[in-house]
Write an enzyme that holds these catalytic residues in place. Structure first.
Site, mmCIF file in Angstrom:
data_model
loop_
_atom_site.group_PDB
_atom_site.id
_atom_site.type_symbol
_atom_site.label_atom_id
_atom_site.label_comp_id
_atom_site.label_asym_id
_atom_site.label_seq_id
_atom_site.Cartn_x
_atom_site.Cartn_y
_atom_site.Cartn_z
ATOM 1 N N ASP A 86 38.371 30.133 50.696
ATOM 2 C CA ASP A 86 37.600 31.286 50.228
ATOM 3 C C ASP A 86 37.259 32.133 51.446
ATOM 4 O O ASP A 86 36.570 31.663 52.362
ATOM 5 C CB ASP A 86 36.331 30.793 49.524
ATOM 6 C CG ASP A 86 35.577 31.905 48.803
ATOM 7 O OD1 ASP A 86 35.834 33.097 49.071
ATOM 8 O OD2 ASP A 86 34.706 31.574 47.974
ATOM 9 N N ASP B 126 36.453 39.880 48.833
ATOM 10 C CA ASP B 126 36.201 38.436 48.768
ATOM 11 C C ASP B 126 37.230 37.835 47.818
ATOM 12 O O ASP B 126 37.365 38.290 46.677
ATOM 13 C CB ASP B 126 34.767 38.229 48.249
ATOM 14 C CG ASP B 126 34.358 36.768 48.105
ATOM 15 O OD1 ASP B 126 35.144 35.881 48.457
ATOM 16 O OD2 ASP B 126 33.230 36.538 47.620
ATOM 17 N N HIS C 182 30.233 37.635 41.263
ATOM 18 C CA HIS C 182 29.058 38.400 41.700
ATOM 19 C C HIS C 182 29.419 39.821 42.076
ATOM 20 O O HIS C 182 30.527 40.110 42.527
ATOM 21 C CB HIS C 182 28.400 37.701 42.896
ATOM 22 C CG HIS C 182 29.383 37.223 43.929
ATOM 23 N ND1 HIS C 182 29.716 37.950 45.052
ATOM 24 C CD2 HIS C 182 30.120 36.082 43.992
ATOM 25 C CE1 HIS C 182 30.608 37.269 45.761
ATOM 26 N NE2 HIS C 182 30.877 36.131 45.145
ATOM 27 N N HIS D 206 25.963 39.172 47.199
ATOM 28 C CA HIS D 206 25.537 38.871 45.831
ATOM 29 C C HIS D 206 24.569 39.953 45.357
ATOM 30 O O HIS D 206 23.386 39.936 45.690
ATOM 31 C CB HIS D 206 24.889 37.484 45.768
ATOM 32 C CG HIS D 206 25.866 36.362 45.974
ATOM 33 N ND1 HIS D 206 26.442 35.675 44.931
ATOM 34 C CD2 HIS D 206 26.390 35.836 47.101
ATOM 35 C CE1 HIS D 206 27.284 34.772 45.409
ATOM 36 N NE2 HIS D 206 27.259 34.843 46.723
ATOM 37 N N GLU E 118 35.231 34.948 40.134
ATOM 38 C CA GLU E 118 35.693 33.653 40.665
ATOM 39 C C GLU E 118 35.427 32.486 39.711
ATOM 40 O O GLU E 118 34.423 31.793 39.821
ATOM 41 C CB GLU E 118 35.102 33.375 42.046
ATOM 42 C CG GLU E 118 33.599 33.466 42.168
ATOM 43 C CD GLU E 118 33.125 33.123 43.569
ATOM 44 O OE1 GLU E 118 33.777 32.329 44.282
ATOM 45 O OE2 GLU E 118 32.074 33.670 43.960
ATOM 46 N N GLU F 290 39.926 33.553 42.842
ATOM 47 C CA GLU F 290 39.004 34.674 43.023
ATOM 48 C C GLU F 290 39.742 35.919 43.503
ATOM 49 O O GLU F 290 40.645 35.840 44.331
ATOM 50 C CB GLU F 290 37.922 34.306 44.044
ATOM 51 C CG GLU F 290 36.903 35.406 44.294
ATOM 52 C CD GLU F 290 35.837 34.999 45.300
ATOM 53 O OE1 GLU F 290 34.750 35.591 45.280
ATOM 54 O OE2 GLU F 290 36.105 34.086 46.119
#
Length: 297
Positions: A86, A97, A157, A165, A190, A281
């Site tokens: 990740d 991300d 998020h 977040h 994710e 993700e």
């Protein structure tokens, strides 16, 4: 509304993450030092003119999130490992991300596919006005159709400048929520799938930190915190990145500052039933009439 410059930063960060994951997915192998993998990912992001948005997370088997190599880490990729990688990149605080799961054993392929399929289905259903609770139901039903469980206390998020977040989450299960997806928002979607009980708990280990407040810090600690804020703002970091600021017993000092509330420490998260965990993700930008996946590859 996202400006042209904000979109440029988001896309550049997304390209760095995508390129890095493509590089990594062919290099993970049994016996590989985790610190080598972390530094490979982070340095690749930097080489593309971005900064890591957080330390590279390498989460193996029943570990779900928040493991990164500390200074001197001797851990390696185990035989038949299920390896989640990740990573995040940012440009001026605008974040991409994404994560992949690499399995060294064919028997874990269905679990990996469950997470990947859930991610694809959510992305295909994203649009302004869609209810967040509906997206959670899509993730849950997809993962369950493979015979596995979603992890109910982990979620995707919203991403905002220097904020990993935001105020909206994309759950892995249907929950009551007044929120809907809106145009010009950015999300990391994710799904997590497991053959365990579908719930993560804190382990005692903490290797990732985030700036909180200097209120309870001593004078010399305030200077450390000032440099941390200058470098990372509210984004996460690890001891490997601040060894020049705190050259001796770096991790111990960061833990001390987290106990005081000056830093937030992220516990390594493990599946409560010790089940295996897979993750998929991507980062998406919600446009008025389309969805852009900035981390696609």
């Amino acid at each position: 509304m996202l400006s042209d410059e904000e979109l440029r930063c988001l896309r550049k960060a997304g390209k760095a993450v995508s390129s890095t994951l493509k590089t990594i997915m062919y290099k993970v192998h049994e016996g590989m030092p985790l610190i080598e993998l972390c530094e490979l990912a982070e340095n690749n992001i930097r080489s593309m003119g971005c900064e890591p948005a957080f330390p590279c997370n390498i989460s193996i088997d029943s570990v779900a999130a928040h493991y990164t190599s500390r200074i001197g880490d001797t851990s390696t990729i185990p035989p038949r490992g299920l390896v989640k990688v990740d990573i995040g990149a940012h440009v001026n605080g605008f974040i991409a991300d994404a994560a992949i799961t690499i399995t060294l054993s064919d028997e874990h392929e269905p679990l990996v596919r469950a997470a990947e399929k859930a991610l694809d289905i959510v992305i295909n259903n994203l649009r302004p006005g869609v209810k967040i609770s509906f997206l959670g139901s899509l993730i849950e039903s997809t993962i369950k159709s493979f015979g596995f469980r979603p992890i109910r206390n982990l979620s995707g998020h919203m991403l905002k400048q220097y904020t990993l977040h935001g105020e909206k989450n994309i759950p892995n299960v249907p929950i009551e929520s007044r929120f809907s997806i809106e145009a010009h928002e950015v999300y990391a979607i994710e799904p997590f799938a497991t053959d365990g009980v579908g719930f993560v708990i804190d382990s005692p280990e903490i290797y990732i930190f985030r700036y909180m407040s200097p209120k309870k810090a001593k004078k010399d600690e305030r200077e450390i915190l000032r440099v941390i804020w200058d470098r990372f703002k509210s984004l996460p970091f690890c001891d490997r990145w601040v060894n020049d600021i705190v050259p001796n017993e770096t991790l111990a000092k960061l833990l001390e500052l987290s106990f005081k509330g000056s830093l937030h420490g992220y516990h390594v998260l493990i599946e409560k039933g010790k089940g295996l965990v897979a993750q998929a993700e991507h980062t998406v930008i919600i446009h008025e009439d389309s969805v852009e996946v900035t981390t696609s590859f």
